[in-house]
Design a protein around this motif. Structure first.
Motif, PDB file in Angstrom:
ATOM      1  N   ALA A 212       0.834  -1.204   0.000  1.00 52.89           N
ATOM      2  CA  ALA A 212       0.000   0.000   0.000  1.00 52.89           C
ATOM      3  C   ALA A 212       0.868   1.253   0.000  1.00 52.89           C
ATOM      4  CB  ALA A 212      -0.912  -0.010   1.220  1.00 52.89           C
ATOM      5  N   VAL A 220      -2.584   7.932  -6.499  1.00 54.20           N
ATOM      6  CA  VAL A 220      -2.752   6.549  -6.054  1.00 54.20           C
ATOM      7  C   VAL A 220      -2.875   5.638  -7.270  1.00 54.20           C
ATOM      8  CG1 VAL A 220      -4.142   4.987  -4.658  1.00 54.20           C
ATOM      9  CG2 VAL A 220      -3.930   7.391  -4.001  1.00 54.20           C
ATOM     10  N   GLY A 223      -5.880  -0.337  -7.649  1.00 60.13           N
ATOM     11  CA  GLY A 223      -5.774  -1.431  -6.692  1.00 60.13           C
ATOM     12  C   GLY A 223      -5.359  -2.740  -7.313  1.00 60.13           C
ATOM     13  N   THR A 349      -2.206  -4.538   2.106  1.00 62.00           N
ATOM     14  CA  THR A 349      -3.458  -3.814   1.898  1.00 62.00           C
ATOM     15  C   THR A 349      -3.460  -2.494   2.653  1.00 62.00           C
ATOM     16  OG1 THR A 349      -4.586  -4.834   3.787  1.00 62.00           O
ATOM     17  CG2 THR A 349      -4.671  -6.036   1.694  1.00 62.00           C
ATOM     18  N   ASP A 350      -4.395  -1.612   2.288  1.00 68.08           N
ATOM     19  CA  ASP A 350      -4.497  -0.327   2.991  1.00 68.08           C
ATOM     20  C   ASP A 350      -4.841  -0.528   4.465  1.00 68.08           C
ATOM     21  OD1 ASP A 350      -3.897   0.936   0.661  1.00 68.08           O
ATOM     22  OD2 ASP A 350      -5.890   1.756   0.295  1.00 68.08           O
ATOM     23  N   PHE A 388     -12.287   3.851   4.700  1.00 65.20           N
ATOM     24  CA  PHE A 388     -11.989   2.871   3.666  1.00 65.20           C
ATOM     25  C   PHE A 388     -13.254   2.627   2.837  1.00 65.20           C
ATOM     26  CE2 PHE A 388      -9.320   2.033   7.332  1.00 65.20           C
ATOM     27  CZ  PHE A 388      -8.054   1.842   6.796  1.00 65.20           C
ATOM     28  N   LYS A 391     -13.948  -1.599  -2.701  1.00 67.55           N
ATOM     29  CA  LYS A 391     -13.611  -1.620  -4.120  1.00 67.55           C
ATOM     30  C   LYS A 391     -13.582  -3.074  -4.598  1.00 67.55           C
ATOM     31  CE  LYS A 391     -12.757   2.842  -4.622  1.00 67.55           C
ATOM     32  NZ  LYS A 391     -13.513   3.716  -5.541  1.00 67.55           N
ATOM     33  N   TYR A 399     -12.560  -6.031  -0.679  1.00 74.28           N
ATOM     34  CA  TYR A 399     -11.324  -5.268  -0.690  1.00 74.28           C
ATOM     35  C   TYR A 399     -11.663  -3.799  -0.489  1.00 74.28           C
ATOM     36  CZ  TYR A 399      -6.781  -3.451  -1.965  1.00 74.28           C
ATOM     37  OH  TYR A 399      -5.574  -2.805  -1.924  1.00 74.28           O
ATOM     38  N   TYR A 400     -10.900  -3.119   0.373  1.00 73.41           N
ATOM     39  CA  TYR A 400     -11.173  -1.731   0.725  1.00 73.41           C
ATOM     40  C   TYR A 400      -9.947  -0.862   0.441  1.00 73.41           C
ATOM     41  CZ  TYR A 400     -15.439  -3.146   3.166  1.00 73.41           C
ATOM     42  OH  TYR A 400     -16.689  -3.641   3.466  1.00 73.41           O
ATOM     43  N   GLU A 401     -10.198   0.332  -0.073  1.00 74.93           N
ATOM     44  CA  GLU A 401      -9.134   1.298  -0.328  1.00 74.93           C
ATOM     45  C   GLU A 401      -9.295   2.510   0.584  1.00 74.93           C
ATOM     46  OE1 GLU A 401      -8.949   2.299  -4.438  1.00 74.93           O
ATOM     47  OE2 GLU A 401      -8.201   0.321  -5.045  1.00 74.93           O
TER      48      GLU A 401
END
Length: 426
Positions: A212, A220, A223, A349-350, A388, A391, A399-401
């Motif tokens: 990340a 950014v 993903g 991951t974030d 978050f 996504k 999955y989270y950004e």
């Protein structure tokens, strides 16, 4: 069960004149009464995970994994029924106070197991008509102090994705795994609740995703690369044992021409979620190093030597502090892998990045497509909030950004410096 022994010495002094009375008094003096007090530790819910599989046209099977402290292997069913009540509620969505279905979850020997320190249970809920998605809320109510532990799970009753209908079952156990990774040593099956036979496919991709970016990053990267091409396609059958010896990211699908509705399985080495090999240990240093330090680490072909130089460098050669940082930092990395692994390792991951540097949040708020982490105010900073956004991609819907802001810099760097000086206690 912890026991505390409190020793109370009762000494009785008796003034005696006769030899008989003196002997009697001496006996009283030498008498020691030991009072043993047992502190009973009540079961305590620490964490809850859940998932589901559509069973048939009228029912959904729900599976739960709970971390509950102080359960006895031989009496855990009795303990659960004596200390808790398990309930469920199905409603339309977050923040909507309707009631599609509700009920009590029975705890019996038929639907509850204690395995590897985790409590596992399963139960069924009715499948509502004409409702494509809904929110399942499960509640564990502690009778003694009325404390509630809750879990939320969005259910797609249309069964859009393959993992709405098929789960990963390791060995011969009747509950699917709750993680998104499989160790190479594990033999597993892809199964439905009713063991429907089905021809499926596993598409293998390289697992070389980058870590990340910092919370302050202004540009950014995406993903996941939409142009991923599989390196191998493996035909498998449901209900049969599968052994995958090549590490990588696998996508389980019903049709190789349609990869949108499959689900990902990350096949990792047998030590994961722990990182133990020097070549793997150097990569997470990105969260606590400068770009110049990371360049020096990557240019050193000897990963073990690179690790030693890095930690001794940031601590001024203090081996004791270096060992402390290494122990705490890589424990955080292990927990991030355990909690947040999706199509890539959890530490990349974030969520895994924030968890590694700041630790677990004090409070979490969830909605259907968003998760907000809050870190409470203390002497060094005001409340910090990380948002978050979900996504989804072809490998996972979970999955989270992170929503990034330059303002995080004021909070982030002090935490990084605390790691570098050995002032973080895990």
């Amino acid at each position: 069960m912890k026991k505390a022994l409190i020793y109370s010495f009762l000494v009785v002094f008796v003034a005696c004149t006769s030899n008989k009375k003196i002997q009697k008094a001496q006996k009283e003096i030498n008498k020691t009464t030991v009072v043993q007090q047992t502190v009973v530790q009540k079961p305590l819910v620490v964490a809850i995970k859940s998932r589901y599989l559509l069973k048939d046209s009228s029912n959904v099977k729900v599976f739960m994994e709970l971390d509950i402290e102080n359960l006895k292997k031989d009496k855990f069913i009795e303990q659960l029924n004596d200390n808790f009540r398990f309930n469920f509620l199905v409603q339309s969505d977050y923040g909507v106070r309707d009631r599609i279905a509700s009920g009590k979850i029975d705890i019996t020997n038929q639907n509850t197991w204690l395995k590897d320190g985790k409590l596992l249970l399963s139960f069924e809920i009715p499948r509502p008509k004409n409702i494509p998605k809904a929110l399942l809320l499960t509640e564990v109510f502690q009778l003694e102090d009325s404390k509630k532990s809750n879990n939320d799970l969005v259910i797609d009753f249309n069964g859009t994705r393959l993992n709405d209908r098929f789960g990963v079952f390791v060995g011969n156990f009747s509950i699917p795994v709750f993680r998104n990774y499989i160790n190479k040593k594990d033999s597993f099956q892809l199964k439905s609740v009713e063991n429907h036979p089905r021809e499926l496919f596993l598409l293998r991709y390289k697992n070389d995703f980058t870590p990340a970016q910092s919370p302050m990053a202004t540009s950014v990267r995406n993903g996941i690369d939409r142009g991923l091409e599989p390196e191998e396609i493996i035909k498998v059958n449901s209900n049969t044992n599968i052994n995958l010896k090549t590490e990588g990211l696998y996508l389980a699908v019903e049709d190789t021409t349609n990869t949108k509705n499959g689900f990902g399985i990350l096949v990792v080495d047998d030590r994961f979620p722990r990182l133990t090999r020097p070549e793997n240990l150097v990569k997470p240093l990105v969260y606590m190093s400068t770009s110049q330090e990371m360049r020096a680490v990557n240019e050193n072909e000897n990963a073990k030597q690179a690790l030693d130089k890095f930690f001794l460098g940031v601590t001024g050669g203090n081996q004791m502090i270096s060992k402390k940082i290494i122990k705490n930092y890589y424990h955080r990395i292990e927990e991030a892998n355990r909690l947040f692994t999706t199509y890539k390792e959890g530490w990349k991951t974030d969520k895994g990045m924030v968890y590694t540097v700041l630790g677990p949040p004090n409070k979490v708020q969830r909605s259907r497509d968003r998760e907000v982490w809050m870190y409470s105010q203390n002497l060094n900073f005001s409340e910090i909030i990380f948002t978050f956004n979900r996504k989804p991609n072809q490998f996972t819907e979970n999955y989270y950004e992170l929503v990034r802001y330059p303002e995080y810099q004021a909070y982030w760097y002090p935490f990084v410096e605390a790691w570098r000086t050995g002032n973080v206690v895990d």
